[in-house]
Design an enzyme around this catalytic site. Structure first.
Site, PDB file in Angstrom:
ATOM      1  N   ARG A 232       0.847  -1.190   0.000  1.00 24.97           N
ATOM      2  CA  ARG A 232       0.000   0.000   0.000  1.00 24.97           C
ATOM      3  C   ARG A 232       0.887   1.246   0.000  1.00 24.97           C
ATOM      4  O   ARG A 232       1.913   1.276   0.700  1.00 24.97           O
ATOM      5  CB  ARG A 232      -0.910   0.031   1.232  1.00 24.97           C
ATOM      6  CG  ARG A 232      -2.138  -0.877   1.135  1.00 24.97           C
ATOM      7  CD  ARG A 232      -3.175  -0.354   0.139  1.00 24.97           C
ATOM      8  NE  ARG A 232      -4.338  -1.203   0.014  1.00 24.97           N
ATOM      9  CZ  ARG A 232      -4.483  -2.198  -0.878  1.00 24.97           C
ATOM     10  NH1 ARG A 232      -3.513  -2.481  -1.715  1.00 24.97           N
ATOM     11  NH2 ARG A 232      -5.603  -2.894  -0.929  1.00 24.97           N
ATOM     12  N   GLU A 261      -4.063   7.538  -4.278  1.00 25.77           N
ATOM     13  CA  GLU A 261      -4.390   7.134  -5.657  1.00 25.77           C
ATOM     14  C   GLU A 261      -5.703   7.771  -6.112  1.00 25.77           C
ATOM     15  O   GLU A 261      -6.625   7.886  -5.296  1.00 25.77           O
ATOM     16  CB  GLU A 261      -4.478   5.606  -5.714  1.00 25.77           C
ATOM     17  CG  GLU A 261      -3.138   4.963  -5.393  1.00 25.77           C
ATOM     18  CD  GLU A 261      -3.204   3.443  -5.313  1.00 25.77           C
ATOM     19  OE1 GLU A 261      -4.268   2.865  -5.603  1.00 25.77           O
ATOM     20  OE2 GLU A 261      -2.177   2.857  -4.957  1.00 25.77           O
ATOM     21  N   HIS A 279      -1.317   0.675  -9.970  1.00 20.57           N
ATOM     22  CA  HIS A 279      -2.008  -0.318  -9.127  1.00 20.57           C
ATOM     23  C   HIS A 279      -2.564  -1.478  -9.969  1.00 20.57           C
ATOM     24  O   HIS A 279      -3.779  -1.699 -10.013  1.00 20.57           O
ATOM     25  CB  HIS A 279      -3.132   0.353  -8.324  1.00 20.57           C
ATOM     26  CG  HIS A 279      -3.519  -0.413  -7.083  1.00 20.57           C
ATOM     27  ND1 HIS A 279      -3.843   0.194  -5.892  1.00 20.57           N
ATOM     28  CD2 HIS A 279      -3.627  -1.747  -6.847  1.00 20.57           C
ATOM     29  CE1 HIS A 279      -4.146  -0.720  -4.984  1.00 20.57           C
ATOM     30  NE2 HIS A 279      -4.021  -1.916  -5.549  1.00 20.57           N
TER      31      HIS A 279
HETATM   32  P1  NDP Z   1      -1.488 -11.498   4.635  1.00 24.34           P
HETATM   33  O1  NDP Z   1      -2.397 -11.049   5.712  1.00 24.34           O
HETATM   34  O2  NDP Z   1      -1.415 -12.937   4.278  1.00 24.34           O
HETATM   35  O3  NDP Z   1       0.005 -11.002   4.922  1.00 24.34           O
HETATM   36  C1  NDP Z   1       0.298  -9.789   5.533  1.00 24.34           C
HETATM   37  C2  NDP Z   1       1.674  -9.913   6.191  1.00 24.34           C
HETATM   38  O4  NDP Z   1       2.081  -8.626   6.677  1.00 24.34           O
HETATM   39  C3  NDP Z   1       1.700 -10.873   7.350  1.00 24.34           C
HETATM   40  O5  NDP Z   1       2.842 -11.673   7.241  1.00 24.34           O
HETATM   41  C4  NDP Z   1       1.782  -9.972   8.587  1.00 24.34           C
HETATM   42  O6  NDP Z   1       2.522 -10.615   9.625  1.00 24.34           O
HETATM   43  C5  NDP Z   1       2.513  -8.752   8.032  1.00 24.34           C
HETATM   44  N1  NDP Z   1       2.146  -7.529   8.747  1.00 24.34           N
HETATM   45  C6  NDP Z   1       0.893  -7.055   8.956  1.00 24.34           C
HETATM   46  N2  NDP Z   1       0.925  -5.932   9.669  1.00 24.34           N
HETATM   47  C7  NDP Z   1       2.227  -5.690   9.937  1.00 24.34           C
HETATM   48  C8  NDP Z   1       2.899  -4.674  10.674  1.00 24.34           C
HETATM   49  N3  NDP Z   1       2.222  -3.678  11.278  1.00 24.34           N
HETATM   50  N4  NDP Z   1       4.240  -4.727  10.757  1.00 24.34           N
HETATM   51  C9  NDP Z   1       4.926  -5.723  10.152  1.00 24.34           C
HETATM   52  N5  NDP Z   1       4.342  -6.719   9.447  1.00 24.34           N
HETATM   53  C10 NDP Z   1       3.006  -6.703   9.345  1.00 24.34           C
HETATM   54  O7  NDP Z   1      -1.932 -10.632   3.359  1.00 24.34           O
HETATM   55  P2  NDP Z   1      -1.644 -10.911   1.799  1.00 24.34           P
HETATM   56  O8  NDP Z   1      -0.261 -11.429   1.641  1.00 24.34           O
HETATM   57  O9  NDP Z   1      -2.760 -11.684   1.217  1.00 24.34           O
HETATM   58  O10 NDP Z   1      -1.742  -9.392   1.246  1.00 24.34           O
HETATM   59  C11 NDP Z   1      -0.857  -8.416   1.739  1.00 24.34           C
HETATM   60  C12 NDP Z   1      -1.201  -7.030   1.246  1.00 24.34           C
HETATM   61  O11 NDP Z   1      -0.871  -6.898  -0.116  1.00 24.34           O
HETATM   62  C13 NDP Z   1      -2.681  -6.636   1.284  1.00 24.34           C
HETATM   63  O12 NDP Z   1      -3.089  -6.240   2.567  1.00 24.34           O
HETATM   64  C14 NDP Z   1      -2.742  -5.493   0.286  1.00 24.34           C
HETATM   65  O13 NDP Z   1      -2.532  -4.262   0.932  1.00 24.34           O
HETATM   66  C15 NDP Z   1      -1.571  -5.778  -0.654  1.00 24.34           C
HETATM   67  N6  NDP Z   1      -2.038  -6.094  -2.009  1.00 24.34           N
HETATM   68  C16 NDP Z   1      -1.780  -5.228  -3.041  1.00 24.34           C
HETATM   69  C17 NDP Z   1      -2.211  -5.515  -4.313  1.00 24.34           C
HETATM   70  C18 NDP Z   1      -1.948  -4.578  -5.451  1.00 24.34           C
HETATM   71  O14 NDP Z   1      -2.739  -4.548  -6.389  1.00 24.34           O
HETATM   72  N7  NDP Z   1      -0.844  -3.835  -5.452  1.00 24.34           N
HETATM   73  C19 NDP Z   1      -2.979  -6.727  -4.608  1.00 24.34           C
HETATM   74  C20 NDP Z   1      -3.166  -7.589  -3.469  1.00 24.34           C
HETATM   75  C21 NDP Z   1      -2.708  -7.269  -2.224  1.00 24.34           C
HETATM   76  P3  NDP Z   1       2.230 -10.261  11.193  1.00 24.34           P
HETATM   77  O15 NDP Z   1       0.740 -10.339  11.379  1.00 24.34           O
HETATM   78  O16 NDP Z   1       3.012 -11.297  11.954  1.00 24.34           O
HETATM   79  O17 NDP Z   1       2.761  -8.897  11.403  1.00 24.34           O
END
Ligand code: NDP
Length: 321
Positions: A232, A261, A279
């Site tokens: 993001r 965006e 995006h």
């Molecule tokens: P997941 O929930 O599977 O993975 C998110 C990861 O981020 C987890 O490993 C989590 O680990 C970590 N995380 C979350 N919050 C924090 C934090 N505050 N500090 C450090 N690490 C953090 O989600 P997905 O992999 O399915 O998707 C991830 C993101 O990708 C989506 O939320 C979206 O924003 C983005 N995305 C973008 C797209 C695009 O078009 N550009 C398309 C699809 C997704 P932990 O909880 O241990 O911290």
């Protein structure tokens, strides 16, 4: 009341999702999330909302009979899921069906940024190959890089798996280490940025990650540093990034997402060594169709079997009445 549930669609939603909602439910479509666009009768009738993000607490509070918000997309940082959960409103997203597509695009953006593919293509199209000779040698290469993944979740793991095949090392930062993976874990983003020369951000947006990639992190990444962001835009301090690119604090950046965006800051458009995409990480016809199906399947399952298929963690406790 009897008859099909009223489902409110806000703003642009994938055509296949709108079509399926219209077939299975009573569809009400408004151009943006604004209750003043609806009659009091429709406000009372709405039991579900589907949208591509953009659902805040006030909007949720406007609907006394709301049961579920089906978000189109895995990222739901622009839906107030904590508020929804506290009110007993279910929120669903579209995980897994886009994981491999987004991981592919992330690696493509990494290679495009390192090897300057858009610049090389422009060179050819401008006739400069014939007039001036070969495009310049790319100063950067994937060879020998050490990659840090910020957000080793579903997509981050799919990126890491791909990068193993490229023969580069992978480390990561999450709030908690992931069970059963061998990649080096760093408890802070700063530690990760110091340990690697390439940072890939695929963490969720929202308050917890807002401007996490700031001037200090970019400095820690170093002069060979490359930032790739398919997570993001809000996670990056865009002013600090533009400055870091312009003064050589880091070497290059590839961005698919931006804080406001579709606005892209002029400073980033002007900054050197960037590849900027609008995006598009999940934006293929087959993947967007799969996302549309999962988005609507959540509504169908909720109003049929009374169970959401892919609830977000903040509302996993919410039960259908
Ligand atoms: P997941 O929930 O599977 O993975 C998110 C990861 O981020 C987890 O490993 C989590 O680990 C970590 N995380 C979350 N919050 C924090 C934090 N505050 N500090 C450090 N690490 C953090 O989600 P997905 O992999 O399915 O998707 C991830 C993101 O990708 C989506 O939320 C979206 O924003 C983005 N995305 C973008 C797209 C695009 O078009 N550009 C398309 C699809 C997704 P932990 O909880 O241990 O911290």
């Amino acid at each position: 009341s009897s008859g099909p549930a009223t489902v409110l669609v806000c703003g642009n939603l994938h055509g296949h999702a709108v079509k399926r909602i219209g077939e299975a439910f009573r569809l009400v479509h408004i151009e943006r999330a604004d209750p003043s666009l609806l009659s009091p009768q429709d406000i009372a009738a709405v039991r579900a909302i589907s949208a591509f993000g953009g659902i805040d607490a006030d909007f949720i509070d406007a609907f006394p009979n709301l049961e579920i918000i089906a978000n189109f997309g895995v990222g739901y940082d622009s839906v107030d899921a904590v508020h929804a959960g506290a009110k007993g409103v279910m929120v669903t997203n579209t995980p897994d069906v886009l994981t491999e597509e987004v991981a592919d695009l992330t690696v493509a953006l990494l290679l495009s940024t390192l090897r300057e593919l858009p610049g090389a293509e422009a060179w050819l199209r401008q006739g400069r190959w014939a007039k001036e000779g070969f495009y310049r040698l790319s100063p950067l290469s994937l060879r020998g890089r050490s990659i840090g993944i910020f957000g080793l979740g579903r997509i981050g793991l799919a990126v890491a798996k791909r990068l193993e095949a490229f023969g580069v090392t992978v480390a990561y930062h999450n709030r908690r280490p992931v069970d059963g993976v061998d990649y080096a874990y760093h408890a802070t983003l700063k530690d990760l940025a110091e340990a690697v020369d390439t940072l890939i951000c695929i963490a969720p947006g929202g308050a917890a990650t807002e401007k996490a990639i700031n001037a200090e992190i970019l400095k820690a990444l170093g002069t060979d540093g490359v930032l790739i962001n398919t997570g993001r835009g809000t996670t990056v301090d865009e002013d600090a990034l533009a400055a870091a690119l312009s003064d050589g604090t880091i070497a290059a950046a590839g961005l698919d997402v931006f804080a406001h965006e579709p606005y892209v800051p002029q400073a980033l458009l002007d900054a050197p060594h960037t590849v900027l995409l609008p995006h598009v990480a999940s934006a293929s016809v087959p993947t967007r169709r799969a996302m549309a199906d999962l988005c609507v399947d959540n509504l169908v399952s909720w109003f049929g079997a009374r169970k959401a298929l892919t609830p977000v963690p903040e509302t996993a406790h919410v039960k259908a009445k």
